[in-house]
Design a protein around this motif. Structure first.
Motif, PDB file in Angstrom:
ATOM      1  N   VAL A 157       0.849  -1.190   0.000  1.00  0.00           N
ATOM      2  CA  VAL A 157       0.000   0.000   0.000  1.00  0.00           C
ATOM      3  C   VAL A 157       0.884   1.238   0.000  1.00  0.00           C
ATOM      4  CG1 VAL A 157      -1.804   1.250   1.225  1.00  0.00           C
ATOM      5  CG2 VAL A 157      -1.775  -1.249   1.252  1.00  0.00           C
ATOM      6  N   PRO A 158       0.749   2.150  -0.957  1.00  0.00           N
ATOM      7  CA  PRO A 158       1.567   3.378  -0.948  1.00  0.00           C
ATOM      8  C   PRO A 158       1.280   4.208   0.295  1.00  0.00           C
ATOM      9  CG  PRO A 158       0.523   3.060  -3.090  1.00  0.00           C
ATOM     10  CD  PRO A 158      -0.097   2.058  -2.161  1.00  0.00           C
ATOM     11  N   PRO A 159       2.306   4.685   0.974  1.00  0.00           N
ATOM     12  CA  PRO A 159       2.061   5.463   2.206  1.00  0.00           C
ATOM     13  C   PRO A 159       1.329   6.765   1.951  1.00  0.00           C
ATOM     14  CG  PRO A 159       4.386   5.542   1.562  1.00  0.00           C
ATOM     15  CD  PRO A 159       3.738   4.536   0.678  1.00  0.00           C
ATOM     16  N   GLN A 160       1.370   7.285   0.721  1.00  0.00           N
ATOM     17  CA  GLN A 160       0.677   8.542   0.435  1.00  0.00           C
ATOM     18  C   GLN A 160      -0.840   8.420   0.565  1.00  0.00           C
ATOM     19  OE1 GLN A 160       3.013   7.178  -1.423  1.00  0.00           O
ATOM     20  NE2 GLN A 160       4.708   8.645  -1.456  1.00  0.00           N
ATOM     21  N   LEU A 161      -1.362   7.188   0.455  1.00  0.00           N
ATOM     22  CA  LEU A 161      -2.811   7.010   0.548  1.00  0.00           C
ATOM     23  C   LEU A 161      -3.334   7.281   1.953  1.00  0.00           C
ATOM     24  CD1 LEU A 161      -3.356   3.793  -1.626  1.00  0.00           C
ATOM     25  CD2 LEU A 161      -3.665   6.189  -2.279  1.00  0.00           C
TER      26      LEU A 161
END
Length: 315
Positions: A157-161
């Motif tokens: 999961v991209p941390p920006q989400l």
């Protein structure tokens, strides 16, 4: 090959008489049968040739050149840095630029904040990742594989989400513009859990855990007395990797902190806030922010490399 005679007693045709015959047996030269199964290169110390030293020297030069260029750029003025060709020898303004960068970016407080943030994150990651790695590797409980897959799935999961809900959570907790807002979301990492689980699965024998159970030790006692001594090597590696990552992290601290309470990467943005960017001043600040990491690696580099080699041999 050598032959040995072994006396063998045989019964004669006449009753009451025994004749002694000899049976010849073969044995490897020197009488050491284990030599037949020894690898030809076992016990031999291998030395690197001149080609290996040349390639290693070239790799070292390429690795050290960015640091050298940072020092060169930090020791000149902004006009000389932007010239073509650029300078390749240090200039006379290194100390002046370092002092100015230290004052303009308030690096004293920023380094203290980064030391607190990186140290707490690294220590907590090593502790929790080792505990979780031991549980996933050697303990048997329901849902173990499902939980492990969920931990691994978070790595995709991209941390920006999660920036917006995480920022709202930190605000609700009253941690806005404070260091706990940077520390709390990264107390443990999925990469660290997976790393320690893979190591302990191979390096920690099941017999040791069972022996601890037989002696009446509970899980925490087994972890303290058996797991920690075995896992010191990967724990040192994980601590160094996590500390460097937390020290250099810019994205989340830049969002949740302000310039009154920054970490080093956030404070360095002050040096490029003017209308005309002073490249030599920026390089001086970057050099100051890198020095603590270099000092740590110089002091603990041998232990870290030894831990990596020990883990490789056990694996």
């Amino acid at each position: 090959m050598t032959t040995d005679s072994i006396p063998v007693e045989t019964a004669d045709a006449r009753p009451g008489t025994v004749q002694k015959k000899t049976r010849k047996t073969t044995s490897p030269p020197g009488g050491r049968s284990r030599q037949l199964f020894r690898h030809p290169g076992a016990g031999r110390q291998h030395h690197a040739g001149p080609v290996a030293y040349i390639l290693l020297g070239i790799a070292a030069l390429f690795s050290l050149f960015p640091l050298y260029w940072t020092m060169v750029a930090a020791s000149t003025d902004n006009t000389r840095v932007t010239q073509t060709p650029p300078p390749f020898l240090p200039g006379p303004h290194l100390l002046d630029n370092l002092g100015k960068a230290w004052q303009d970016a308030a690096l004293g407080k920023a380094m203290l904040n980064s030391l607190i943030v990186a140290g707490v994150i690294a220590l907590s990651t090593v502790l929790f990742a080792t505990l979780a790695g031991f549980a996933f590797a050697k303990l048997r409980f329901k849902g173990r594989n499902i939980l492990l897959m969920l931990v691994i799935g978070t790595m995709m999961v991209p941390p920006q989400l999660g920036v917006v809900p995480l920022f709202m959570m930190m605000t609700e907790l009253g941690w806005g513009q404070q260091l706990p807002a940077v520390i709390f979301p990264t107390l443990v990492s999925a990469v660290g859990v997976f790393f320690m689980r893979q190591y302990l699965s191979e390096a920690l024998p099941d017999e040791l855990v069972e022996a601890g159970r037989v002696d009446g030790a509970h899980s925490l006692r087994i972890f303290w007395s058996i797991v920690l001594p075995i896992a010191r090597a990967p724990m040192a590696v994980l601590f160094m990797i996590t500390f460097v990552h937390a020290w250099n992290d810019f994205f989340w601290p830049f969002i949740v902190l302000d310039m009154s309470n920054p970490t080093v990467p956030v404070a360095l943005t002050q040096l490029s806030a003017g209308y005309v960017r002073d490249q030599s001043l920026i390089m001086a600040g970057a050099l100051l922010g890198t020095l603590p990491l270099l000092a740590m690696f110089i002091v603990f580099g041998r232990q870290i490399v030894g831990g990596i080699m020990q883990g490789a041999v056990k694996g």
